[in-house]
Design an enzyme around this catalytic site. Structure first.
Site, short mmCIF file in Angstrom:
data_model
loop_
_atom_site.label_atom_id
_atom_site.label_comp_id
_atom_site.label_asym_id
_atom_site.label_seq_id
_atom_site.Cartn_x
_atom_site.Cartn_y
_atom_site.Cartn_z
N CYS A 67 0.85 -1.20 0.00
CA CYS A 67 0.00 0.00 0.00
C CYS A 67 0.88 1.24 0.00
CB CYS A 67 -0.92 0.02 1.22
SG CYS A 67 -1.97 1.48 1.30
N GLU A 113 -5.04 -8.57 -1.13
CA GLU A 113 -4.90 -8.43 0.32
C GLU A 113 -4.08 -7.18 0.61
OE1 GLU A 113 -2.49 -9.44 4.15
OE2 GLU A 113 -1.91 -8.71 2.16
N ARG A 165 -3.52 -9.58 13.77
CA ARG A 165 -3.07 -9.08 12.47
C ARG A 165 -4.28 -8.89 11.56
NH1 ARG A 165 2.14 -9.21 10.51
NH2 ARG A 165 2.40 -8.82 8.28
N ARG A 211 -6.20 -7.50 8.31
CA ARG A 211 -5.95 -7.19 6.91
C ARG A 211 -7.28 -7.15 6.15
NH1 ARG A 211 -1.83 -5.97 8.84
NH2 ARG A 211 0.31 -6.43 8.14
#
Length: 431
Positions: free
Chosen positions: A178, A225, A268, A270
């Site tokens: 990203c 993802e 975590r 995502r």
């Protein structure tokens, strides 16, 4: 200075002995790197029985001839030997790997921003065959090669890389990095060769390259993802651009933020973005994200019994981390190290873990400094099995790769749902 590759172990061990994560150029390859030659050869050999082989065949066969004649200058290598070198005992070791492709694949996929290959493991478990992979980082390429026997192509933003993507694959997979999205700027109306709404505003980002490939190749589905913050970045404008871009390409879009803690002892989160080609599925895909359970594993489940002393923090580093935490605590900030509850789950592992290990520290008793996780423990924290080769690179590079990786069992659970939708549709169209 030009380096010559050591071919003493050729052909059986060439890929292990000489890639080493270094882009070495040798005279027999002209301007191309050894990594690209290995990418062409390994992609060709792994796809030799499929339609995708034609994408690599001409250059791969030429590369095989050059390698063999360089090692054995007096041999008169015939084309038919180079086209099927496995029959003559060449390159066997690229198939002696922990994660071979399924013998009878049910679908095909490509692996972009491949990293350690988490997407590939997940898709192969569903019966998929990878027909193209790319990863720009030379150390990640080495890890990928060790586990899958395939050298990924390099920078996917380059046309010279994109040209090797075969046609007619089923699913595009990409855990794309990203980068900041620039909405303002010069408009490029023909960013993909024809107008596609907001795509011109995504120019210069890695997402643009993913969208470009989706537009060119029209996979039946894609699985993307990214970090959770993609949704909130720039007050939601970034994700608006992404979702509207994908919809403008004529795909139905599904997305959800999911936490890997259901599968590994790590918090975590995502975002998973799934797309289905409207022209192929006609809106009839039967897709839903899997329901996740509460954490089933704790940090103690992934720890090695006797880690080396080098993973214990030095007095100097441990003192620095404690002083840093106290300083920020006095200011009312929450910055500081994370001492992990062995019966709980950890913070999110980052790519900077090799620097000080501060976000996930393992206590070792009152009279001992805490320690970092070992690379193997980091791999376990991302859901990789112990037969996964993590030590093909240094500890520093292994930490970086794990911190950038997907959580493999989470990707596997979502991919199972994606593949089911694909295969159900294929069955309906053939019945």
């Amino acid at each position: 200075m030009e380096k010559k590759v050591n071919l003493e172990l050729f052909p059986e061990k060439i890929y292990i002995s000489d890639i080493a994560g270094k882009k070495m150029k040798i005279r027999i390859y002209g301007p191309d790197s050894l990594n690209k030659q290995l990418a062409l050869i390994t992609h060709y050999l792994h796809n030799r029985d499929s339609e995708s082989a034609k994408t690599y065949k001409e250059e791969a066969v030429a590369g095989i001839k050059e390698l063999v004649t360089y090692k054995y200058p007096n041999i008169n290598l015939k084309s038919f030997v180079a086209e099927n070198p496995l029959q003559y005992g060449l390159f066997k070791d690229i198939f002696n790997i922990p994660y071979p492709s399924p013998e009878k694949p049910l679908f095909t996929f490509i692996d972009l921003f491949a990293g350690m290959g988490g997407f590939r493991i997940a898709m192969q478990k569903q019966g998929g065959k990878c027909v193209f992979s790319s990863e720009w980082n030379e150390f990640a390429q080495k890890t990928y090669m060790a586990n899958f026997g395939e050298m990924p192509f390099g920078d996917i933003t380059k046309e010279d890389t994109k040209k090797y993507i075969p046609d007619n694959f089923d699913i595009l997979c990409a855990g794309f990095p990203c980068q900041p999205f620039s909405i303002a700027g010069i408009s490029k109306k023909n960013s993909l060769g024809r107008a596609h709404g907001f795509l011109d505003k995504a120019q210069g980002t890695l997402f643009f390259d993913v969208a470009d490939i989706i537009d060119r190749k029209r996979p039946k589905a894609f699985f993307l993802e990214n970090v959770k913050n993609l949704v909130s970045h720039d007050k939601g404008n970034t994700f608006k651009i992404i979702s509207e871009t994908l919809k403008a390409l004529d795909y139905d879009i599904y997305y959800q933020i999911m936490d890997g803690k259901a599968f590994v002892p790590q918090h975590r989160e995502r975002i998973m973005i799934i797309g289905f080609d409207k022209l192929y599925f006609k809106g009839k895909e039967s897709f839903s994200f899997p329901e996740l359970s509460e954490p089933q594993k704790t940090i103690s489940d992934i720890l090695e019994p006797n880690p080396e002393d080098k993973y214990t923090l030095s007095d100097k580093l441990w003192g620095y981390l404690r002083n840093y935490a106290e300083k920020h605590k006095a200011k009312g900030n929450g910055f500081g190290y994370g001492m992990t509850d062995l019966n709980g789950i950890s913070r999110t592992l980052s790519a900077r873990y090799y620097k000080d290990g501060s976000e996930v520290l393992i206590p070792q008793g009152e009279n001992s400094n805490p320690r970092r996780l070992t690379p193997r423990e980091c791999a376990r924290l991302m859901g990789y099995e112990d037969n996964y080769i993590i030590n093909a690179v240094s500890d520093v590079q292994a930490y970086r790769q794990c911190g950038n990786s997907v959580v493999v069992p989470l990707i596997t659970a979502v991919s199972e749902k994606v593949v089911k939708s694909l295969l159900d549709n294929k069955h309906e169209q053939t019945s």
